[in-house]
Design a protein around this motif. Structure first.
Motif, mmCIF file in Angstrom:
data_model
loop_
_atom_site.group_PDB
_atom_site.id
_atom_site.type_symbol
_atom_site.label_atom_id
_atom_site.label_comp_id
_atom_site.label_asym_id
_atom_site.label_seq_id
_atom_site.Cartn_x
_atom_site.Cartn_y
_atom_site.Cartn_z
ATOM 1 N N LEU A 86 36.214 50.132 24.716
ATOM 2 C CA LEU A 86 36.566 50.922 25.894
ATOM 3 C C LEU A 86 36.594 52.419 25.606
ATOM 4 C CD1 LEU A 86 39.357 48.686 27.474
ATOM 5 C CD2 LEU A 86 36.946 48.842 28.093
ATOM 6 N N ASN A 87 36.906 52.810 24.380
ATOM 7 C CA ASN A 87 36.957 54.228 24.034
ATOM 8 C C ASN A 87 35.582 54.887 24.077
ATOM 9 O OD1 ASN A 87 39.736 54.124 23.613
ATOM 10 N ND2 ASN A 87 39.462 53.465 21.495
ATOM 11 N N ALA A 88 34.527 54.092 23.974
ATOM 12 C CA ALA A 88 33.173 54.635 23.973
ATOM 13 C C ALA A 88 32.557 54.682 25.371
ATOM 14 C CB ALA A 88 32.285 53.802 23.054
ATOM 15 N N LEU A 89 33.302 54.250 26.387
ATOM 16 C CA LEU A 89 32.765 54.171 27.745
ATOM 17 C C LEU A 89 33.428 55.193 28.662
ATOM 18 C CD1 LEU A 89 32.779 50.286 28.210
ATOM 19 C CD2 LEU A 89 30.834 51.729 27.571
ATOM 20 N N THR A 90 32.668 55.606 29.676
ATOM 21 C CA THR A 90 33.236 56.473 30.707
ATOM 22 C C THR A 90 34.005 55.609 31.701
ATOM 23 O OG1 THR A 90 31.337 56.280 32.187
ATOM 24 C CG2 THR A 90 31.241 58.027 30.503
ATOM 25 N N ASP A 91 34.810 56.258 32.526
ATOM 26 C CA ASP A 91 35.551 55.519 33.560
ATOM 27 C C ASP A 91 34.603 54.819 34.524
ATOM 28 O OD1 ASP A 91 37.996 56.161 32.522
ATOM 29 O OD2 ASP A 91 38.438 57.762 33.969
ATOM 30 N N GLU A 92 33.475 55.448 34.837
ATOM 31 C CA GLU A 92 32.498 54.843 35.736
ATOM 32 C C GLU A 92 31.892 53.585 35.119
ATOM 33 O OE1 GLU A 92 32.336 58.211 34.936
ATOM 34 O OE2 GLU A 92 33.319 58.848 36.784
ATOM 35 N N GLN A 93 31.594 53.639 33.820
ATOM 36 C CA GLN A 93 31.042 52.462 33.125
ATOM 37 C C GLN A 93 32.063 51.335 33.087
ATOM 38 O OE1 GLN A 93 30.022 54.609 29.520
ATOM 39 N NE2 GLN A 93 27.830 54.256 29.879
ATOM 40 N N ILE A 94 33.310 51.700 32.857
ATOM 41 C CA ILE A 94 34.373 50.687 32.839
ATOM 42 C C ILE A 94 34.518 50.065 34.224
ATOM 43 C CG2 ILE A 94 36.868 50.326 32.582
ATOM 44 C CD1 ILE A 94 36.785 52.481 30.353
ATOM 45 N N GLN A 95 34.491 50.890 35.264
ATOM 46 C CA GLN A 95 34.587 50.388 36.641
ATOM 47 C C GLN A 95 33.434 49.433 36.946
ATOM 48 O OE1 GLN A 95 36.999 51.051 38.958
ATOM 49 N NE2 GLN A 95 35.995 49.776 40.495
ATOM 50 N N THR A 96 32.227 49.793 36.542
ATOM 51 C CA THR A 96 31.051 48.944 36.760
ATOM 52 C C THR A 96 31.218 47.615 36.020
ATOM 53 O OG1 THR A 96 29.646 50.884 37.024
ATOM 54 C CG2 THR A 96 28.541 48.806 36.500
ATOM 55 N N GLY A 97 31.709 47.676 34.787
ATOM 56 C CA GLY A 97 31.938 46.461 34.001
ATOM 57 C C GLY A 97 32.986 45.559 34.618
ATOM 58 N N LEU A 98 34.061 46.174 35.128
ATOM 59 C CA LEU A 98 35.110 45.385 35.781
ATOM 60 C C LEU A 98 34.581 44.683 37.027
ATOM 61 C CD1 LEU A 98 38.112 47.867 35.457
ATOM 62 C CD2 LEU A 98 37.861 45.668 34.285
ATOM 63 N N GLU A 99 33.790 45.400 37.809
ATOM 64 C CA GLU A 99 33.218 44.800 39.014
ATOM 65 C C GLU A 99 32.231 43.687 38.658
ATOM 66 O OE1 GLU A 99 31.657 48.136 41.195
ATOM 67 O OE2 GLU A 99 33.671 48.877 41.670
ATOM 68 N N ALA A 100 31.433 43.901 37.623
ATOM 69 C CA ALA A 100 30.483 42.870 37.197
ATOM 70 C C ALA A 100 31.232 41.628 36.723
ATOM 71 C CB ALA A 100 29.585 43.407 36.089
ATOM 72 N N ARG A 101 32.298 41.836 35.970
ATOM 73 C CA ARG A 101 33.094 40.705 35.479
ATOM 74 C C ARG A 101 33.725 39.943 36.640
ATOM 75 N NH1 ARG A 101 38.422 40.479 32.373
ATOM 76 N NH2 ARG A 101 38.285 38.460 31.387
ATOM 77 N N LEU A 102 34.211 40.664 37.639
ATOM 78 C CA LEU A 102 34.796 40.027 38.811
ATOM 79 C C LEU A 102 33.732 39.236 39.582
ATOM 80 C CD1 LEU A 102 37.461 39.731 40.309
ATOM 81 C CD2 LEU A 102 36.859 41.754 41.630
ATOM 82 N N ASN A 103 32.528 39.767 39.677
ATOM 83 C CA ASN A 103 31.437 39.050 40.340
ATOM 84 C C ASN A 103 31.104 37.755 39.597
ATOM 85 O OD1 ASN A 103 31.093 40.885 42.433
ATOM 86 N ND2 ASN A 103 29.639 42.127 41.286
ATOM 87 N N ILE A 104 31.130 37.801 38.280
ATOM 88 C CA ILE A 104 30.869 36.592 37.490
ATOM 89 C C ILE A 104 31.972 35.566 37.715
ATOM 90 C CG2 ILE A 104 30.722 35.673 35.139
ATOM 91 C CD1 ILE A 104 29.241 38.324 34.411
ATOM 92 N N ARG A 105 33.217 36.023 37.766
ATOM 93 C CA ARG A 105 34.319 35.094 38.027
ATOM 94 C C ARG A 105 34.196 34.457 39.408
ATOM 95 N NH1 ARG A 105 39.884 37.641 36.523
ATOM 96 N NH2 ARG A 105 40.534 35.521 36.974
ATOM 97 N N GLN A 106 33.720 35.224 40.386
ATOM 98 C CA GLN A 106 33.494 34.667 41.725
ATOM 99 C C GLN A 106 32.395 33.615 41.674
ATOM 100 O OE1 GLN A 106 35.231 35.192 44.737
ATOM 101 N NE2 GLN A 106 34.028 33.375 45.214
ATOM 102 N N ARG A 107 31.349 33.890 40.910
ATOM 103 C CA ARG A 107 30.265 32.915 40.763
ATOM 104 C C ARG A 107 30.776 31.644 40.079
ATOM 105 N NH1 ARG A 107 25.703 36.230 38.004
ATOM 106 N NH2 ARG A 107 24.815 34.164 37.715
ATOM 107 N N GLU A 108 31.708 31.797 39.122
ATOM 108 C CA GLU A 108 32.316 30.623 38.482
ATOM 109 C C GLU A 108 33.094 29.802 39.498
ATOM 110 O OE1 GLU A 108 34.695 32.244 35.314
ATOM 111 O OE2 GLU A 108 33.020 32.281 33.913
ATOM 112 N N LEU A 109 33.840 30.476 40.357
ATOM 113 C CA LEU A 109 34.610 29.781 41.397
ATOM 114 C C LEU A 109 33.677 29.064 42.370
ATOM 115 C CD1 LEU A 109 37.305 29.091 42.714
ATOM 116 C CD2 LEU A 109 37.175 31.282 43.922
ATOM 117 N N ASP A 110 32.599 29.744 42.768
ATOM 118 C CA ASP A 110 31.617 29.116 43.660
ATOM 119 C C ASP A 110 31.001 27.883 43.006
ATOM 120 O OD1 ASP A 110 32.131 31.139 45.479
ATOM 121 O OD2 ASP A 110 30.341 32.309 44.946
ATOM 122 N N LEU A 111 30.735 27.985 41.709
ATOM 123 C CA LEU A 111 30.181 26.854 40.969
ATOM 124 C C LEU A 111 31.167 25.686 40.949
ATOM 125 C CD1 LEU A 111 27.713 26.008 39.155
ATOM 126 C CD2 LEU A 111 29.100 26.755 37.214
#
Length: 151
Positions: A86-111
């Motif tokens: 996390l120290n090597a990432l910008t806040d925008e990159q972290i935000q994008t990663g968090l949203e991507a992770r949440l999308n994957i969790r939603q796909r897991e729930l849909d599955l």
């Protein structure tokens, strides 16, 4: 008969975990064989716990294996987001990663919803509830055996 199956599973399980812990470096073939033994024990354990008939088992396990493969693929996709520095990432990159992770969790729930419907075409709701419980019990048992083997 049921006690005999459980004792067989226990010894199979204990032997494979002990064997795996006793080796510092295992070959890919040994790792594959160990995983197959665990999967075989898991299938026997769950089949026994939810009282699958022969016909149900024949239809259920291919669906389960397909579900498990898809679930593992999704988990692999979320792994990079967990391991980033996390120290090597910008806040925008972290935000994008968090949203991507949440999308994957939603796909897991849909599955999970999709496969619950598929399972209910094969087994009863009671058996499905018992299946979810047995799957957790097996995982807990496996982790306990691994902890015991490490000591």
């Amino acid at each position: 008969m049921k006690l005999t199956k459980l004792l067989f599973l226990f010894f199979l399980f204990t032997g494979s975990v002990t064997l795996a812990q006793g080796q510092n470096k295992e070959t890919p073939e040994e790792r594959k064989a160990r995983i197959e033994k665990i999967e075989t024990a898991k299938i026997a354990f769950i089949t026994d716990k939810i009282n699958l008939s022969g016909d149900q088992a024949q239809r259920f396990w291919p669906v389960y294996q397909e579900h498990d493969r898809k679930r593992n693929e999704l988990r692999q996709k979320s792994r990079p987001y967990k391991e980033q520095n996390l120290n090597a990432l910008t806040d925008e990159q972290i935000q994008t990663g968090l949203e991507a992770r949440l999308n994957i969790r939603q796909r897991e729930l849909d599955l999970e919803k999709e496969y619950m419907d598929k399972y209910l075409r094969i087994i009863s709701p009671r058996q499905l509830a018992l299946f979810y419980r047995a799957e957790r019990e097996f995982t807990k048992l496996l982790l306990e055996r691994l902890q015991t083997a490490k000591k």
